[in-house]
Design an enzyme around this catalytic site. Structure first.
Site, PDB file in Angstrom:
ATOM      1  N   TYR A   1       0.886  -1.167   0.000  1.00 26.37           N
ATOM      2  CA  TYR A   1       0.000   0.000   0.000  1.00 26.37           C
ATOM      3  C   TYR A   1       0.918   1.209   0.000  1.00 26.37           C
ATOM      4  O   TYR A   1       1.795   1.320   0.863  1.00 26.37           O
ATOM      5  CB  TYR A   1      -0.857   0.026   1.262  1.00 26.37           C
ATOM      6  CG  TYR A   1      -2.112  -0.817   1.191  1.00 26.37           C
ATOM      7  CD1 TYR A   1      -2.981  -0.726   0.103  1.00 26.37           C
ATOM      8  CD2 TYR A   1      -2.445  -1.680   2.234  1.00 26.37           C
ATOM      9  CE1 TYR A   1      -4.134  -1.487   0.051  1.00 26.37           C
ATOM     10  CE2 TYR A   1      -3.601  -2.437   2.182  1.00 26.37           C
ATOM     11  CZ  TYR A   1      -4.443  -2.335   1.093  1.00 26.37           C
ATOM     12  OH  TYR A   1      -5.582  -3.086   1.045  1.00 26.37           O
TER      13      TYR A   1
ATOM     14  N   ASP B   1      -6.218  -0.735  -6.375  1.00 26.45           N
ATOM     15  CA  ASP B   1      -7.684  -0.634  -6.389  1.00 26.45           C
ATOM     16  C   ASP B   1      -8.235  -0.055  -5.091  1.00 26.45           C
ATOM     17  O   ASP B   1      -9.412  -0.164  -4.790  1.00 26.45           O
ATOM     18  CB  ASP B   1      -8.316  -2.008  -6.664  1.00 26.45           C
ATOM     19  CG  ASP B   1      -7.890  -3.066  -5.634  1.00 26.45           C
ATOM     20  OD1 ASP B   1      -7.296  -2.699  -4.599  1.00 26.45           O
ATOM     21  OD2 ASP B   1      -8.151  -4.265  -5.887  1.00 26.45           O
TER      22      ASP B   1
ATOM     23  N   HIS C   1     -10.133  -7.037  -5.297  1.00 25.53           N
ATOM     24  CA  HIS C   1      -9.846  -6.994  -3.866  1.00 25.53           C
ATOM     25  C   HIS C   1     -10.852  -7.851  -3.079  1.00 25.53           C
ATOM     26  O   HIS C   1     -11.284  -7.514  -1.989  1.00 25.53           O
ATOM     27  CB  HIS C   1      -9.931  -5.537  -3.392  1.00 25.53           C
ATOM     28  CG  HIS C   1      -9.006  -5.161  -2.278  1.00 25.53           C
ATOM     29  ND1 HIS C   1      -7.989  -4.264  -2.441  1.00 25.53           N
ATOM     30  CD2 HIS C   1      -8.951  -5.526  -0.974  1.00 25.53           C
ATOM     31  CE1 HIS C   1      -7.358  -4.087  -1.289  1.00 25.53           C
ATOM     32  NE2 HIS C   1      -7.926  -4.851  -0.381  1.00 25.53           N
TER      33      HIS C   1
HETATM   34  C1  LIG Z   1      -9.601 -10.043   5.158  1.00 30.50           C
HETATM   35  C2  LIG Z   1      -8.972  -9.571   3.884  1.00 30.50           C
HETATM   36  C3  LIG Z   1      -7.940  -8.654   3.954  1.00 30.50           C
HETATM   37  C4  LIG Z   1      -7.333  -8.215   2.782  1.00 30.50           C
HETATM   38  N1  LIG Z   1      -6.285  -7.349   2.879  1.00 30.50           N
HETATM   39  C5  LIG Z   1      -5.664  -6.933   1.747  1.00 30.50           C
HETATM   40  C6  LIG Z   1      -4.549  -6.061   1.834  1.00 30.50           C
HETATM   41  O1  LIG Z   1      -4.128  -5.673   2.921  1.00 30.50           O
HETATM   42  N2  LIG Z   1      -3.974  -5.657   0.670  1.00 30.50           N
HETATM   43  C7  LIG Z   1      -4.423  -6.083  -0.551  1.00 30.50           C
HETATM   44  O2  LIG Z   1      -3.875  -5.696  -1.577  1.00 30.50           O
HETATM   45  N3  LIG Z   1      -5.471  -6.933  -0.656  1.00 30.50           N
HETATM   46  C8  LIG Z   1      -6.090  -7.366   0.455  1.00 30.50           C
HETATM   47  N4  LIG Z   1      -7.140  -8.229   0.357  1.00 30.50           N
HETATM   48  C9  LIG Z   1      -7.568  -8.718  -0.974  1.00 30.50           C
HETATM   49  C10 LIG Z   1      -6.885 -10.030  -1.327  1.00 30.50           C
HETATM   50  O3  LIG Z   1      -5.522  -9.855  -1.590  1.00 30.50           O
HETATM   51  C11 LIG Z   1      -7.529 -10.670  -2.559  1.00 30.50           C
HETATM   52  O4  LIG Z   1      -7.618  -9.725  -3.588  1.00 30.50           O
HETATM   53  C12 LIG Z   1      -8.903 -11.265  -2.266  1.00 30.50           C
HETATM   54  O5  LIG Z   1      -8.962 -11.742  -0.953  1.00 30.50           O
HETATM   55  C13 LIG Z   1      -9.214 -12.400  -3.212  1.00 30.50           C
HETATM   56  O6  LIG Z   1     -10.483 -12.888  -2.994  1.00 30.50           O
HETATM   57  P1  LIG Z   1     -10.832 -14.195  -2.113  1.00 30.50           P
HETATM   58  O7  LIG Z   1     -10.717 -13.778  -0.689  1.00 30.50           O
HETATM   59  O8  LIG Z   1     -12.234 -14.503  -2.527  1.00 30.50           O
HETATM   60  O9  LIG Z   1      -9.860 -15.287  -2.485  1.00 30.50           O
HETATM   61  C14 LIG Z   1      -7.768  -8.689   1.520  1.00 30.50           C
HETATM   62  C15 LIG Z   1      -8.812  -9.617   1.470  1.00 30.50           C
HETATM   63  C16 LIG Z   1      -9.404 -10.066   2.637  1.00 30.50           C
HETATM   64  C17 LIG Z   1     -10.518 -11.069   2.542  1.00 30.50           C
END
Ligand SMILES: Cc1cc2nc3c(=O)[nH]c(=O)nc-3n(C[C@H](O)[C@H](O)[C@H](O)COP(=O)(O)O)c2cc1C
Length: 504
Positions: A238, A266, A356
């Site tokens: 980030y 995003d 995301h």
């Molecule tokens: C609890 C949670 C926290 C997340 N935190 C971040 C993050 O800190 N940075 C980021 O780029 N994406 C974050 N994501 C998005 C994930 O990298 C990813 O795009 C997403 O979880 C994929 O979908 P899925 O959970 O259905 O596999 C987060 C997703 C979840 C569920």
């Protein structure tokens, strides 16, 4: 050596004018930091003069306080035997949850990744569940992410001697045993005391790659130190408004051997995840307080920890990134072919087609749908074919089965990111849960490669899938009731009878 501080001494500093807290047995004077705390001052003031470790632990890396507070504010260790325990009231709800934890089925009864979610929902704390499971607005994109895979069907080949199948591949030139990686997700310790370390360990055992998040609850160095020799890790970034902080993070990551920098694009502002937000409307915290340094804690854990993210990030910044690191740069969160093309033209190593996990823009399309248009347009405009070593395409969101991954590979993805299933796996079963989740995927890959007639990933070709309906955005409505009432639901793994209850 100076005498240890006592709990009584610390307890005197329990006001905004003089605020000391204890974290991990050390005392810190945070009076001047109160208004700079990204999560607001109110939450710190709740622990003024007290031991804040339990609240601090799941949402900060261990070194967050030492790194952010000037040395002279580190007041030294406290004699913990003199510190009054912070009273924890165990509610009926918490008692019920603990019973559910006792009643978890053995891992042998967890047959697929959905099962982890079904158990996690019942054994996680409400706050943790809300943070992990929530998505933006009406959560339409969250559900679409998975549903989109249902619009792709197979055209398998037969008679191909599939005695041996191999689904290993390379991501950014680094080997992986399966075409998946563990994507970045913040706040691992909300779900389990070992947080993201569960993922590091399991990734090592299974030869897959972990993407370390900027907002991990474990310290970055802890996760790198826990890796086995040769284990490949990526870093999700980030971008901070203060570019010096970003520069430090990036260069430290590179120096520690991180092999790819995934810049999240995003999230110029974090989405409204209402389930997470509702968790903050508790009796002792009915609404955000004035004077809380502009941080509205009613916005949930996500907003509280993310105010530093720079909405000003733009294509112009890429040259600067190149000037500070030699790691391959990948944009995480690209959502249309135009931006994928721009990334290619600007010489990036790849893009993650992602929304995301549905947590940002609701009604953003699924990554798998975007993949179809990206491969089509980059072929038409730049003559590229996929998978492509020089410009790699990744997809994440809603992936729950090896068949989902195989569909993405057929359509040109190098690999697929999986997020929530691993969070639910460690929240329910710790490291063993993640280990089991990866075993399940491995078994599913072996079987489905055979059934589709592919001995290696190179043999999974676009002709093996029919994705002609991928763009049909069917809005699901509550009911074709006659059909629905005839349908017998599939069953998830179930809790066992709690031992105490069984005795009655
Ligand atoms: C609890 C949670 C926290 C997340 N935190 C971040 C993050 O800190 N940075 C980021 O780029 N994406 C974050 N994501 C998005 C994930 O990298 C990813 O795009 C997403 O979880 C994929 O979908 P899925 O959970 O259905 O596999 C987060 C997703 C979840 C569920």
């Amino acid at each position: 050596m100076a005498p240890l501080l006592t709990g009584q001494e610390v307890a005197k500093h329990n006001t905004r004018e003089s605020c000391w807290i204890i974290v991990h047995g050390n005392v810190y004077d945070v009076t001047e930091f109160l208004d700079d705390h990204p999560g607001g001052s109110k939450i710190i003031l709740k622990y003024a003069g007290k031991d804040a470790t339990a609240e601090y632990e799941p949402i900060h890396p261990p070194d967050a306080i030492t790194a952010n507070l000037p040395k002279e504010k580190h007041l030294g260790p406290v004699d913990l035997s003199t510190v009054a325990k912070v009273e924890v009231r165990i509610t009926d709800e918490e008692k019920a949850r603990l019973k559910n934890v006792e009643a978890r089925p053995p891992l042998s009864e967890i047959l697929n990744l959905h099962d982890f979610e079904a158990i996690a929902r019942q054994v996680m704390t409400k706050n943790a569940w809300a943070y992990y499971s929530s998505a933006a607005d009406d959560e339409i994109t969250n559900r679409e992410n998975h549903a989109a895979y249902h619009r792709i069907w197979f055209r398998p080949r037969v008679m191909r001697d599939v005695t041996t199948v191999d689904f290993s591949t390379h991501i950014l030139g680094h080997p992986t045993k399966m075409p998946i990686y563990i994507t970045a997700a913040a706040l691992g310790k909300l779900g389990h005391p070992d947080g993201e370390l569960n993922l590091t360990k399991a990734a090592a055992k299974h030869g897959v790659i972990q993407m370390i998040p900027t907002l991990a609850s474990c310290a970055f160095d802890e996760m790198v130190d826990a890796a086995v020799p040769g284990q490949v890790q990526f870093y999700q970034l980030y971008v901070n408004k203060d570019r010096n902080i970003t520069k430090k993070l990036v260069q430290h990551a590179e120096a520690r051997g991180i092999k790819g920098l995934f810049i999240t694009v995003d999230a110029p502002q974090l989405g409204r995840r209402e389930k997470d937000m509702r968790m903050k409307f508790t009796d002792d915290e009915p609404h955000a307080q004035k004077g809380d340094a502009g941080v509205d804690r009613s916005q949930g854990a996500a907003r509280a920890i993310s105010t530093f993210i720079d909405p000003g990030l733009s294509w112009k910044d890429l040259d600067w990134f190149r000037s500070i690191t030699r790691m391959p740069l990948i944009l995480k969160g690209v959502q249309c072919w135009e931006d994928a093309l721009e990334a290619y033209d600007r010489g990036l190593a790849g893009v993650v087609l992602s929304n995301h996990g549905g947590r940002q823009l609701d009604f953003a399309r699924s990554g798998i749908e975007v993949l179809v248009e990206v491969t089509r347009e980059l072929k038409a405009r730049r003559g590229l074919s996929f998978p492509n070593e020089k410009f790699q395409l990744f997809v994440d969101g809603g992936v729950r089965r090896a068949t989902d991954v195989i569909k993405a590979v057929a359509l040109g993805a190098t690999a697929v990111g999986i997020g929530r299933p691993f969070l639910y796996a460690f929240s329910s079963y710790g490291y063993e849960g993640v280990d089991h989740a990866l075993n399940i995927l491995h078994e599913e890959f072996t079987m489905n490669m055979r059934l589709i007639g592919a001995r290696n990933l190179g043999e999974i070709v676009p002709e093996m899938v029919d994705a002609s309906n991928i763009g049909s955005h069917i809005v699901s409505v509550p009911g074709d009731e006659l059909y629905n009432s005839n349908y017998v639901d599939m069953q998830h793994a179930k809790l066992r009878k709690a031992p105490s209850a069984a005795k009655l």
